[in-house]
Design an enzyme around this catalytic site. Structure first.
Site, short mmCIF file in Angstrom:
data_model
loop_
_atom_site.label_atom_id
_atom_site.label_comp_id
_atom_site.label_asym_id
_atom_site.label_seq_id
_atom_site.Cartn_x
_atom_site.Cartn_y
_atom_site.Cartn_z
N LYS A 21 0.90 -1.16 -0.01
CA LYS A 21 0.05 -0.05 0.24
C LYS A 21 0.83 1.31 0.19
O LYS A 21 1.73 1.40 0.88
CB LYS A 21 -0.93 0.08 1.20
CG LYS A 21 -1.84 1.13 0.93
CD LYS A 21 -2.71 1.52 2.46
CE LYS A 21 -1.82 2.54 3.32
NZ LYS A 21 -1.85 3.66 2.81
N GLY A 36 7.27 4.50 8.07
CA GLY A 36 6.32 5.77 8.33
C GLY A 36 6.59 6.25 9.57
O GLY A 36 7.69 6.23 10.21
N SER A 37 5.52 6.85 10.29
CA SER A 37 5.72 7.66 11.66
C SER A 37 5.91 6.67 12.64
O SER A 37 5.36 5.47 12.56
CB SER A 37 4.45 8.57 11.54
OG SER A 37 3.33 7.93 11.79
N GLU A 72 10.60 0.93 9.83
CA GLU A 72 11.53 1.89 9.65
C GLU A 72 10.78 3.17 9.96
O GLU A 72 9.82 3.69 9.28
CB GLU A 72 12.09 1.74 8.09
CG GLU A 72 13.31 2.54 8.19
CD GLU A 72 13.32 3.95 7.45
OE1 GLU A 72 13.21 4.83 8.26
OE2 GLU A 72 13.08 4.11 6.17
N CYS A 100 13.57 10.78 6.58
CA CYS A 100 13.71 10.27 7.86
C CYS A 100 14.95 10.28 8.56
O CYS A 100 15.08 10.73 9.53
CB CYS A 100 13.04 8.73 8.12
SG CYS A 100 13.44 7.93 6.68
N GLU A 141 10.81 15.45 15.45
CA GLU A 141 10.74 15.14 14.19
C GLU A 141 9.73 16.17 13.29
O GLU A 141 8.57 16.09 13.59
CB GLU A 141 10.59 13.79 13.40
CG GLU A 141 11.06 13.70 12.07
CD GLU A 141 10.88 12.25 11.28
OE1 GLU A 141 9.78 11.72 11.86
OE2 GLU A 141 11.47 11.91 10.77
P1 ADP Z 1 3.02 10.39 8.09
O1 ADP Z 1 2.47 10.86 9.28
O2 ADP Z 1 4.21 10.80 7.67
O3 ADP Z 1 1.92 10.56 6.73
P2 ADP Z 1 2.09 7.77 8.57
O4 ADP Z 1 2.74 6.82 9.73
O5 ADP Z 1 0.59 8.30 9.02
O6 ADP Z 1 2.97 8.95 8.12
O7 ADP Z 1 1.79 6.94 7.25
C1 ADP Z 1 2.69 6.19 6.64
C2 ADP Z 1 1.93 4.86 5.93
O8 ADP Z 1 1.14 4.34 6.81
C3 ADP Z 1 0.87 5.39 5.04
O9 ADP Z 1 0.74 4.60 3.66
C4 ADP Z 1 -0.55 5.62 5.72
O10 ADP Z 1 -1.48 5.49 4.85
C5 ADP Z 1 -0.27 4.26 6.49
N1 ADP Z 1 -1.05 4.20 7.95
C6 ADP Z 1 -1.39 5.40 8.57
N2 ADP Z 1 -2.24 4.85 9.70
C7 ADP Z 1 -1.97 3.61 9.64
C8 ADP Z 1 -2.48 2.30 10.33
N3 ADP Z 1 -3.45 2.64 11.46
N4 ADP Z 1 -2.27 1.23 10.08
C9 ADP Z 1 -1.60 0.85 9.02
N5 ADP Z 1 -0.81 1.78 8.17
C10 ADP Z 1 -1.45 3.08 8.38
#
Ligand code: ADP
Length: 491
Positions: A197, A249-250, A271, A305, A402
């Site tokens: 995704k 991601g975050s 990561e 990151c 960050e």
């Molecule tokens: P940012 O805050 O930099 O947008 P996120 O961690 O929210 O980073 O997003 C990174 C990825 O994780 C994106 O593909 C986002 O759609 C996905 N994502 C966000 N929330 C969830 C969740 N609860 N479970 C799985 N994937 C998620």
């Protein structure tokens, strides 16, 4: 340069540096559809909910296309396709798998220009970076991992490497195509099948990659690409027939995922965020270090990151480094990402720009001295001036948290012990940079800095052969190199 000369040059480059040369057959054709469906079992299919969301160009605020929103039923369909494909894919010889992965790499080179333009339109990064870094490196990850597909027994002798099964991969918006390549290439080389995704603001190059994968003849279901936001990501994480989750991601979402899969048999690599120290010693080559500081924090608008977002300068050279840094910042061009002279493109989304501006406010309120380049920025679109916070202190939120934007905090130090202590005194541990003329200092610091990657006299250098990943709240597991294959194998 005439067309003929260009081609000759490309051929010469090809001999010396194959991965970075433009493919001679690149037609340069850009094709975008109005609406994109989900890529499941080798074909594009409508989402169960019939819902679509818009993706925008962050530099112009114009809508580019509509993207399908996958729900639990769509994710289930993708996982089932991947499970069925796994039966055959995992039994193919490594040599055969490698051929498919090589083909993906080669096709990506051939369509490099199209990928670069779409990446820049959808994500806001400068075309120079998409063209010279993101796309060639993405192809390079497929090339590199293709080479391992038939050598796994030699890479991990006496350990009987076997694929894990179906892997769920969730990626962020800062390097959309490159992160897809980081994730898909090693998973396939190891014999797994994939449900990936992309992030909701940058789905387009992953969907272009889906088209490329379909054209490559990769067996149906080996790679499935589903689009959507957090809910779609959560449906992948929680699907009972997924064997491994790879997430970039975050830190907040990383922690959430870790909690959701605890107690299951799913394997996990994360990561996450970072807040790297970029350390300049008095004996460093100052002009090079200044370039390294600029590249460290302003590359990709600071949406990195591993960005060198905390600058530490040894006190005796602080004045000259800061003066040169300010002068260099004045020369940076912020604006149209599609212009090849642009250094800093658009901030990826309105939400991210709001977040960055909020941190700029916080920094001012915390009492740090702000400096911003006086460059003009477009009146439309999401843009942010390169920003410094001088006299920042360790307890400031702008130092600890960050920001993920073109904002650099500056601190000074006197001794090695002091800078190691400050550099490590942070929840993150992804990367760091050290600038010095002394090899001994480099060895000393690389041992003592708690960071997965430490660059010496350079910054933000990536290679498919070198492992990347963090400590502490920056996550665990490595991507790249042999270390990057291990999390996709039962050893
Ligand atoms: P940012 O805050 O930099 O947008 P996120 O961690 O929210 O980073 O997003 C990174 C990825 O994780 C994106 O593909 C986002 O759609 C996905 N994502 C966000 N929330 C969830 C969740 N609860 N479970 C799985 N994937 C998620």
């Amino acid at each position: 340069m005439s067309k003929k000369k260009e081609i000759t040059k490309a051929k010469l480059d090809f001999k010396t540096d194959w991965a970075y040369a433009p493919a001679p057959e690149d037609s340069g054709h850009i094709s975008l559809k109005k609406q994109y469906d989900l890529f499941i079992n080798g074909e594009f299919v409508k989402p169960n909910s019939k819902k679509y969301f818009a993706t925008y160009n962050p530099a112009t605020e114009q809508k580019i296309a509509e993207i399908a929103e996958a729900d639990e039923k769509d994710v289930d369909k993708a996982v089932k396709a991947a499970r069925k494909a796994f039966e055959k894919w995992s039994k193919l010889s490594g040599k055969e798998r490698g051929k498919y992965i090589f083909r993906i790499a080669r096709l990506m080179q051939e369509r490099a220009r199209e990928f670069a333009v779409i990446e820049t339109m959808d994500g806001g990064k400068s075309i120079r970076e998409s063209r010279d870094i993101d796309v060639p490196l993405a192809a390079n990850h497929f090339f590199y991992n293709a080479g391992w597909a038939d050598k796994l027994e030699y890479a991990f002798p006496n350990r009987n490497p076997k694929p894990l099964g179906v892997v769920g991969q969730i990626i962020p918006w800062n390097f959309p195509l490159l992160m897809a390549a980081w994730k898909i290439a090693p998973a396939l080389a190891a014999g797994n099948t994939v449900v990936l995704k992309p992030a909701e603001t940058t789905s387009l190059t992953a969907l272009k990659l889906a088209e490329l994968i379909r054209d490559s003849g990769l067996p149906n279901g080996v790679v499935n690409i589903v689009t959507g936001a957090g809910k779609t990501g959560a449906a992948i994480v929680n699907h009972p027939d997924i064997n491994k989750i790879a997430f970039t991601g975050s830190t907040d979402v990383g922690k959430l995922i870790q909690r959701s899969i605890s107690g299951t048999n799913k394997k996990l690599t994360l990561e996450l965020g970072g807040k790297a120290a970029n350390i300049i010693f008095a004996d460093a080559a100052i002009d090079q270090a200044v370039e390294g500081i600029v590249n460290g924090i302003f590359f990709n608008q600071g949406h990195v990151c591993c960005a060198g977002s905390r600058l530490f300068v040894q006190e005796s050279v602080a004045d000259i480094v800061i003066r040169k840094l300010k002068d260099r910042m004045e020369t940076l061009i912020v604006g149209d990402p599609m212009d090849k002279n642009t250094d800093i493109g658009a901030i990826n989304s309105k939400e991210q720009l709001l977040k960055i501006n909020e941190y700029i406010k916080i920094g001012k309120n915390e009492g740090a001295e702000i400096y911003q380049s006086s460059c003009a920025i477009p009146s439309k679109g999401n843009f942010c001036r390169p920003t410094l916070f001088l006299d920042a202190s360790q307890s400031h939120r702008i130092v600890q948290e960050e920001i993920f934007g073109p904002v650099l905090t500056v601190q000074t130090f006197r001794t090695i012990e002091e800078v190691i202590e400050k550099a490590n005194n942070i929840p993150y541990g992804l990367s760091a940079g050290v600038w010095t003329d002394k090899g001994s200092k480099i060895f000393n610091l690389t041992n003592k800095l708690r960071a997965g990657v430490v660059w010496a006299n350079t910054y933000n250098k990536f290679d498919p052969a070198s492992p990347f990943g963090g400590y502490k709240e920056s996550g665990f597991g490595r991507e790249g190199g042999l270390h990057g294959l291990m999390p996709y194998l039962n050893l």
